[in-house]
Design a protein around this motif. Sequence first.
Motif, PDB file in Angstrom:
ATOM      1  N   ARG A   1       0.831  -1.194   0.000  1.00 12.87           N
ATOM      2  CA  ARG A   1       0.000   0.000   0.000  1.00 12.87           C
ATOM      3  C   ARG A   1       0.870   1.249   0.000  1.00 12.87           C
ATOM      4  NH1 ARG A   1      -2.637  -0.275   6.125  1.00 12.87           N
ATOM      5  NH2 ARG A   1      -0.759   0.390   7.282  1.00 12.87           N
ATOM      6  N   GLN A   2       0.288   2.323  -0.543  1.00 13.91           N
ATOM      7  CA  GLN A   2       0.982   3.596  -0.573  1.00 13.91           C
ATOM      8  C   GLN A   2       0.011   4.690  -0.171  1.00 13.91           C
ATOM      9  OE1 GLN A   2       2.932   4.611  -4.293  1.00 13.91           O
ATOM     10  NE2 GLN A   2       4.331   5.970  -3.211  1.00 13.91           N
ATOM     11  N   ALA A   3       0.305   5.315   0.952  1.00 15.71           N
ATOM     12  CA  ALA A   3      -0.494   6.433   1.438  1.00 15.71           C
ATOM     13  C   ALA A   3       0.067   7.724   0.849  1.00 15.71           C
ATOM     14  CB  ALA A   3      -0.468   6.467   2.955  1.00 15.71           C
ATOM     15  N   PRO A   4      -0.735   8.768   0.793  1.00 13.74           N
ATOM     16  CA  PRO A   4      -0.263  10.048   0.240  1.00 13.74           C
ATOM     17  C   PRO A   4       0.987  10.529   0.961  1.00 13.74           C
ATOM     18  CG  PRO A   4      -2.635  10.102   0.508  1.00 13.74           C
ATOM     19  CD  PRO A   4      -2.163   8.818   1.153  1.00 13.74           C
ATOM     20  N   GLY A   5       2.002  10.855   0.191  1.00 12.44           N
ATOM     21  CA  GLY A   5       3.223  11.378   0.761  1.00 12.44           C
ATOM     22  C   GLY A   5       4.140  10.361   1.396  1.00 12.44           C
ATOM     23  N   LYS A   6       3.795   9.088   1.266  1.00  7.66           N
ATOM     24  CA  LYS A   6       4.605   8.037   1.877  1.00  7.66           C
ATOM     25  C   LYS A   6       5.086   7.050   0.823  1.00  7.66           C
ATOM     26  CE  LYS A   6       2.473   8.185   6.454  1.00  7.66           C
ATOM     27  NZ  LYS A   6       1.850   7.379   7.542  1.00  7.66           N
ATOM     28  N   ASP A   7       6.112   6.299   1.184  1.00  4.63           N
ATOM     29  CA  ASP A   7       6.605   5.253   0.297  1.00  4.63           C
ATOM     30  C   ASP A   7       5.660   4.056   0.306  1.00  4.63           C
ATOM     31  OD1 ASP A   7      10.047   5.847   1.294  1.00  4.63           O
ATOM     32  OD2 ASP A   7       8.850   6.759  -0.307  1.00  4.63           O
ATOM     33  N   ARG A   8       5.715   3.306  -0.769  1.00  2.00           N
ATOM     34  CA  ARG A   8       4.947   2.058  -0.812  1.00  2.00           C
ATOM     35  C   ARG A   8       5.530   1.077   0.190  1.00  2.00           C
ATOM     36  NH1 ARG A   8       4.665  -0.240  -6.615  1.00  2.00           N
ATOM     37  NH2 ARG A   8       6.792  -0.884  -6.107  1.00  2.00           N
ATOM     38  N   GLU A   9       4.668   0.360   0.914  1.00  2.00           N
ATOM     39  CA  GLU A   9       5.134  -0.569   1.928  1.00  2.00           C
ATOM     40  C   GLU A   9       4.453  -1.927   1.758  1.00  2.00           C
ATOM     41  OE1 GLU A   9       3.968   0.404   5.915  1.00  2.00           O
ATOM     42  OE2 GLU A   9       1.986   1.119   5.300  1.00  2.00           O
ATOM     43  N   PRO A  10       5.166  -3.003   2.071  1.00  2.00           N
ATOM     44  CA  PRO A  10       4.549  -4.328   2.035  1.00  2.00           C
ATOM     45  C   PRO A  10       3.605  -4.497   3.215  1.00  2.00           C
ATOM     46  CG  PRO A  10       6.790  -4.506   2.817  1.00  2.00           C
ATOM     47  CD  PRO A  10       6.588  -3.074   2.439  1.00  2.00           C
ATOM     48  N   ILE A  11       2.458  -5.111   2.955  1.00  2.00           N
ATOM     49  CA  ILE A  11       1.458  -5.329   3.991  1.00  2.00           C
ATOM     50  C   ILE A  11       1.360  -6.795   4.361  1.00  2.00           C
ATOM     51  CG2 ILE A  11      -1.012  -5.214   4.494  1.00  2.00           C
ATOM     52  CD1 ILE A  11       0.484  -2.589   4.617  1.00  2.00           C
ATOM     53  N   SER A  12       1.185  -7.632   3.372  1.00  2.00           N
ATOM     54  CA  SER A  12       0.997  -9.050   3.633  1.00  2.00           C
ATOM     55  C   SER A  12       1.272  -9.835   2.367  1.00  2.00           C
ATOM     56  CB  SER A  12      -0.434  -9.305   4.105  1.00  2.00           C
ATOM     57  OG  SER A  12      -0.625 -10.671   4.411  1.00  2.00           O
ATOM     58  N   CYS A  13       1.845 -11.022   2.536  1.00  2.00           N
ATOM     59  CA  CYS A  13       2.130 -11.889   1.400  1.00  2.00           C
ATOM     60  C   CYS A  13       1.795 -13.328   1.741  1.00  2.00           C
ATOM     61  CB  CYS A  13       3.605 -11.801   1.003  1.00  2.00           C
ATOM     62  SG  CYS A  13       4.117 -10.206   0.314  1.00  2.00           S
ATOM     63  N   ILE A  14       1.563 -14.115   0.690  1.00  2.00           N
ATOM     64  CA  ILE A  14       1.277 -15.535   0.871  1.00  2.00           C
ATOM     65  C   ILE A  14       1.988 -16.328  -0.218  1.00  2.00           C
ATOM     66  CG2 ILE A  14      -0.861 -15.406  -0.491  1.00  2.00           C
ATOM     67  CD1 ILE A  14      -2.041 -17.494   1.489  1.00  2.00           C
ATOM     68  N   SER A  15       2.486 -17.480   0.168  1.00  2.00           N
ATOM     69  CA  SER A  15       3.166 -18.364  -0.779  1.00  2.00           C
ATOM     70  C   SER A  15       2.174 -19.390  -1.332  1.00  2.00           C
ATOM     71  CB  SER A  15       4.305 -19.086  -0.068  1.00  2.00           C
ATOM     72  OG  SER A  15       4.764 -20.167  -0.841  1.00  2.00           O
ATOM     73  N   THR A  16       2.211 -19.620  -2.629  1.00  2.00           N
ATOM     74  CA  THR A  16       1.330 -20.645  -3.200  1.00  2.00           C
ATOM     75  C   THR A  16       1.881 -22.043  -2.969  1.00  2.00           C
ATOM     76  OG1 THR A  16       2.358 -20.616  -5.402  1.00  2.00           O
ATOM     77  CG2 THR A  16       0.573 -19.043  -5.002  1.00  2.00           C
ATOM     78  N   SER A  17       3.103 -22.130  -2.446  1.00  2.00           N
ATOM     79  CA  SER A  17       3.696 -23.434  -2.164  1.00  2.00           C
ATOM     80  C   SER A  17       3.033 -24.088  -0.967  1.00  2.00           C
ATOM     81  CB  SER A  17       5.191 -23.264  -1.897  1.00  2.00           C
ATOM     82  OG  SER A  17       5.750 -24.456  -1.400  1.00  2.00           O
ATOM     83  N   ASP A  18       3.055 -23.400   0.167  1.00  2.00           N
ATOM     84  CA  ASP A  18       2.517 -23.984   1.406  1.00  2.00           C
ATOM     85  C   ASP A  18       1.563 -23.045   2.126  1.00  2.00           C
ATOM     86  OD1 ASP A  18       5.566 -23.391   3.364  1.00  2.00           O
ATOM     87  OD2 ASP A  18       4.251 -22.053   2.230  1.00  2.00           O
ATOM     88  N   GLU A  19       1.202 -21.930   1.458  1.00  2.00           N
ATOM     89  CA  GLU A  19       0.312 -20.917   2.024  1.00  2.00           C
ATOM     90  C   GLU A  19       0.883 -20.291   3.290  1.00  2.00           C
ATOM     91  OE1 GLU A  19      -3.793 -22.912   0.237  1.00  2.00           O
ATOM     92  OE2 GLU A  19      -3.854 -21.824   2.144  1.00  2.00           O
ATOM     93  N   SER A  20       2.198 -20.296   3.416  1.00  2.00           N
ATOM     94  CA  SER A  20       2.812 -19.559   4.520  1.00  2.00           C
ATOM     95  C   SER A  20       2.603 -18.070   4.264  1.00  2.00           C
ATOM     96  CB  SER A  20       4.301 -19.887   4.637  1.00  2.00           C
ATOM     97  OG  SER A  20       4.965 -19.654   3.413  1.00  2.00           O
ATOM     98  N   THR A  21       2.534 -17.301   5.361  1.00  2.00           N
ATOM     99  CA  THR A  21       2.163 -15.893   5.245  1.00  2.00           C
ATOM    100  C   THR A  21       3.133 -14.979   5.960  1.00  2.00           C
ATOM    101  OG1 THR A  21       0.736 -16.069   7.183  1.00  2.00           O
ATOM    102  CG2 THR A  21      -0.297 -16.432   5.029  1.00  2.00           C
ATOM    103  N   TYR A  22       3.066 -13.715   5.591  1.00  2.00           N
ATOM    104  CA  TYR A  22       3.804 -12.655   6.260  1.00  2.00           C
ATOM    105  C   TYR A  22       2.849 -11.488   6.461  1.00  2.00           C
ATOM    106  CZ  TYR A  22       6.413  -8.341   6.714  1.00  2.00           C
ATOM    107  OH  TYR A  22       6.850  -7.116   7.130  1.00  2.00           O
ATOM    108  N   TYR A  23       2.969 -10.827   7.608  1.00  2.00           N
ATOM    109  CA  TYR A  23       2.196  -9.615   7.883  1.00  2.00           C
ATOM    110  C   TYR A  23       3.123  -8.536   8.427  1.00  2.00           C
ATOM    111  CZ  TYR A  23      -1.934 -12.611   7.632  1.00  2.00           C
ATOM    112  OH  TYR A  23      -2.902 -13.483   7.214  1.00  2.00           O
TER     113      TYR A  23
END
Length: 130
Positions: A38-60
């Motif tokens: 996501r990218q808010a006004p005036g801010k850098d884009r930042e990672p929020i959450s990801c998921i792997s299609t291999s084992d559905e492991s996640t990051y937040y």
Amino acid sequence: QLQVVESGGGLVRPGGSLTLSCKASGFTQDYYVVGYFRQAPGKDREPISCISTSDESTYYADSVKDRFTISAISRDTAQATISLQMSYLTSEDTAVYYCAAVPLMTDVQTMCTRVEFGSWGQGTQVTVSS
């Protein structure tokens, strides 16, 4: 060619919930990481959450942990449809949200926070306001 299409977004009141969906298609390799940024006004884009299609492991990211849930609605060798459920939204969550995908190379946290994603969706606006 890897394609990413997003849906969802909109206006929601503080404390409310919203769900974003993302379809990544055109897979040519075994596994991918699909993520939301996501990218808010005036801010850098930042990672929020990801998921792997291999084992559905996640990051937040810490800012959304325990409030957002990423999950794979469907996945096969050619595509994956991902859902991001967002709850307890605040004005700090207001931003343009982007979905992106990249072939899996290492653990999902490293992929999400350190690897450049090559295929991006068009972005969808999420506005949290009363």
